[in-house]
Design a protein around this motif. Structure first.
Motif, PDB file in Angstrom:
ATOM      1  N   ARG A 125     -13.317 -27.625 110.849  1.00  0.00           N
ATOM      2  CA  ARG A 125     -14.645 -28.050 111.299  1.00  0.00           C
ATOM      3  C   ARG A 125     -15.518 -26.852 111.646  1.00  0.00           C
ATOM      4  O   ARG A 125     -16.746 -26.921 111.546  1.00  0.00           O
ATOM      5  CB  ARG A 125     -14.537 -28.963 112.525  1.00  0.00           C
ATOM      6  N   ASP A 128     -16.825 -25.891 108.228  1.00  0.00           N
ATOM      7  CA  ASP A 128     -17.704 -26.934 107.690  1.00  0.00           C
ATOM      8  C   ASP A 128     -17.816 -28.047 108.729  1.00  0.00           C
ATOM      9  O   ASP A 128     -16.971 -28.946 108.779  1.00  0.00           O
ATOM     10  CB  ASP A 128     -17.140 -27.481 106.379  1.00  0.00           C
ATOM     11  N   ASN A 130     -19.514 -30.630 108.978  1.00  0.00           N
ATOM     12  CA  ASN A 130     -19.752 -31.988 108.496  1.00  0.00           C
ATOM     13  C   ASN A 130     -18.558 -32.586 107.751  1.00  0.00           C
ATOM     14  O   ASN A 130     -18.286 -33.790 107.870  1.00  0.00           O
ATOM     15  CB  ASN A 130     -20.986 -32.010 107.585  1.00  0.00           C
ATOM     16  N   GLN A 131     -17.845 -31.766 106.989  1.00  0.00           N
ATOM     17  CA  GLN A 131     -16.771 -32.296 106.156  1.00  0.00           C
ATOM     18  C   GLN A 131     -15.429 -31.617 106.392  1.00  0.00           C
ATOM     19  O   GLN A 131     -14.440 -31.956 105.736  1.00  0.00           O
ATOM     20  CB  GLN A 131     -17.151 -32.154 104.673  1.00  0.00           C
ATOM     21  N   HIS A 160      -8.808 -42.093 110.429  1.00  0.00           N
ATOM     22  CA  HIS A 160      -9.589 -40.973 109.905  1.00  0.00           C
ATOM     23  C   HIS A 160     -11.050 -41.383 109.807  1.00  0.00           C
ATOM     24  O   HIS A 160     -11.369 -42.501 109.397  1.00  0.00           O
ATOM     25  CB  HIS A 160      -9.080 -40.566 108.514  1.00  0.00           C
ATOM     26  N   ALA A 162     -14.646 -39.308 108.594  1.00  0.00           N
ATOM     27  CA  ALA A 162     -15.492 -38.161 108.233  1.00  0.00           C
ATOM     28  C   ALA A 162     -14.810 -36.826 108.511  1.00  0.00           C
ATOM     29  O   ALA A 162     -15.423 -35.888 109.021  1.00  0.00           O
ATOM     30  CB  ALA A 162     -16.822 -38.238 108.970  1.00  0.00           C
ATOM     31  N   GLY A 163     -13.538 -36.726 108.186  1.00  0.00           N
ATOM     32  CA  GLY A 163     -12.828 -35.464 108.321  1.00  0.00           C
ATOM     33  C   GLY A 163     -12.025 -35.315 109.592  1.00  0.00           C
ATOM     34  O   GLY A 163     -11.191 -34.410 109.690  1.00  0.00           O
ATOM     35  N   TYR A 202      -8.546 -38.167 104.115  1.00  0.00           N
ATOM     36  CA  TYR A 202      -9.412 -36.978 104.079  1.00  0.00           C
ATOM     37  C   TYR A 202      -9.545 -36.445 102.651  1.00  0.00           C
ATOM     38  O   TYR A 202     -10.653 -36.151 102.181  1.00  0.00           O
ATOM     39  CB  TYR A 202      -8.840 -35.890 104.990  1.00  0.00           C
ATOM     40  N   TYR A 203      -8.418 -36.347 101.948  1.00  0.00           N
ATOM     41  CA  TYR A 203      -8.471 -35.781 100.598  1.00  0.00           C
ATOM     42  C   TYR A 203      -9.024 -36.778  99.587  1.00  0.00           C
ATOM     43  O   TYR A 203      -9.501 -36.365  98.519  1.00  0.00           O
ATOM     44  CB  TYR A 203      -7.104 -35.237 100.183  1.00  0.00           C
ATOM     45  N   ASP A 205     -11.708 -38.524 100.239  1.00  0.00           N
ATOM     46  CA  ASP A 205     -13.126 -38.184 100.367  1.00  0.00           C
ATOM     47  C   ASP A 205     -13.449 -36.868  99.669  1.00  0.00           C
ATOM     48  O   ASP A 205     -14.505 -36.724  99.045  1.00  0.00           O
ATOM     49  CB  ASP A 205     -13.516 -38.068 101.850  1.00  0.00           C
ATOM     50  N   ARG A 206     -12.546 -35.922  99.775  1.00  0.00           N
ATOM     51  CA  ARG A 206     -12.827 -34.585  99.274  1.00  0.00           C
ATOM     52  C   ARG A 206     -12.589 -34.443  97.765  1.00  0.00           C
ATOM     53  O   ARG A 206     -13.306 -33.717  97.072  1.00  0.00           O
ATOM     54  CB  ARG A 206     -11.970 -33.563 100.029  1.00  0.00           C
ATOM     55  N   LYS A 209     -13.636 -39.188  95.759  1.00  0.00           N
ATOM     56  CA  LYS A 209     -14.974 -39.749  95.928  1.00  0.00           C
ATOM     57  C   LYS A 209     -16.005 -38.921  95.149  1.00  0.00           C
ATOM     58  O   LYS A 209     -16.024 -37.701  95.224  1.00  0.00           O
ATOM     59  CB  LYS A 209     -15.320 -39.782  97.414  1.00  0.00           C
TER      60      LYS A 209
END
Length: 364
Positions: A125, A128, A130-131, A160, A162-163, A202-203, A205-206, A209
């Motif tokens: 964090r 980054d 935000n993510q 989880h 947003a990270g 988390y992954y 999203d990363r 997505k």
């Protein structure tokens, strides 16, 4: 998880803080992925026997003894790379919370070790806001009722967002976790399992997505645009499908495509970490030597990647059959109480491909 060696030749384990043979202080070096013995140099700093460089103990190591990672001398941070990712720690005024915090951090470090070995992007964090990836270890808020009973005022949900991975501190309390496991009729529930599962969200999203993987994901796992809250309510009201084991790797994976991916991701991390351990101990099953899947990372080359996955999966099936049999001999539950169907295997293969394309060797 591999073992390490002290400068005296003694075998060291990932969580060790002192060599029982020579008595030297130990610390893990995240950049080298190495557990090393240390001695004080003439300037008063800890010098690693593995690379000769100077380090400081993480603040949570020398103050609270809940960590065993080191910080390079030239790094101005008080905390190691693992502890920097923890945003919220438990209230240490509560007598048992230090032990529970230690268990949380220990399981988190096992997760990070595997992510580092897979060369996946691990962004904090601080890097980054935000993510980036962060962790919060929180406990239910209670209040007195009638002067002698405690009732839960605010319940902390493990999950989880947003990270940020939040874990209820009760999961580090063995009796509480086992009670929930029985109530939920779960086959498997561990701290490291929670971390691996939530890291899958988390992954997703990363890596999935808004990526080129999305179409294949929906073909295998389903459409993630399905109402998550409704799916959750239906799952807890009606339970999983009777034949869930034919499609999903666990009952909970049947709840929603997001949970299906997170469960598949977690099981993949179970596989590679356990197989590395077996390989490190030179383990073989019926003359089949267990290969360390983390020595040769997943690759972007499709044919090589397929062969790598097949080796990994076959080793896993042979190994877990032995692990379960050994546990039964001791009167214990199966170490791996799952049967992986063909459809669930295809989902694990997808995770393998995604990691092969995403590891930092390929993304630079």
């Amino acid at each position: 998880m591999k073992t390490f060696s002290c400068q005296c030749g003694n075998t060291l384990h990932f969580a060790n803080t002192r060599c029982v043979n020579c008595g030297l202080m130990l610390g893990f070096l995240p950049d080298d992925r190495q557990l090393s013995a240390f001695t004080k140099n003439r300037n008063g700093y800890w010098q690693a026997s593995s690379n000769g460089r100077a380090y400081r103990q993480c603040k949570n190591y020398h103050m609270y003894d809940v960590c065993n990672w080191m910080v390079p001398y030239e790094d101005t941070n008080e905390l190691c790379t693992s502890c920097r990712m923890t945003q919220t720690i438990p209230n240490l005024d509560q007598p048992n919370n230090k032990l529970l915090w230690f268990r949380m951090e220990q399981a988190k470090r096992r997760l990070l070790y595997t992510l580092y070995k897979l060369e996946l992007p691990v962004i904090s964090r601080q890097q980054d806001p935000n993510q980036g990836l962060g962790f919060s270890f929180m406990e239910d808020q209670t209040e007195d009722e009638y002067g002698n009973e405690l009732t839960v005022k605010n319940f902390v949900t493990t999950g989880h967002n947003a990270g940020v991975i939040t874990l209820n501190l009760r999961e580090a309390e063995h009796s509480s976790r086992m009670k929930v496991r029985e109530e939920m009729n779960e086959q498997y529930r561990t701290l490291v399992g929670h971390f691996r599962h939530e890291s899958g969200h988390y992954y997703w999203d990363r890596l999935i997505k808004n990526s080129g993987w999305l179409e294949e994901f929906r073909t295998l796992f389903g459409d993630e645009r399905l109402d998550y809250t409704l799916s959750l309510q239906n799952y807890y009201a009606q339970g999983p499908s009777v034949d869930w084991h034919k499609v999903w790797i666990s009952a909970y994976a049947s709840m929603h495509p997001w949970e299906d991916f997170a469960e598949s991701w977690a099981h993949y991390l179970h596989m590679v970490d356990t197989l590395e351990t077996a390989s490190d101990f030179d383990f073989s099953v019926s003359s089949h030597q267990v290969i360390n899947p983390l020595q040769q990372l997943p690759q972007s080359d499709e044919a090589k990647n397929e062969a790598h996955f097949n080796q990994l999966f076959n080793d896993w099936c042979r190994l877990t059959a032995v692990l379960n049999a050994l546990n039964r001999s001791m009167g214990l539950d199966d170490a791996y109480p799952f049967v992986i169907s063909t459809m669930a295997t295809d989902k694990l293969r997808f995770v393998h491909k995604v990691i092969g394309a995403a590891n930092t060797t390929n993304i630079g």
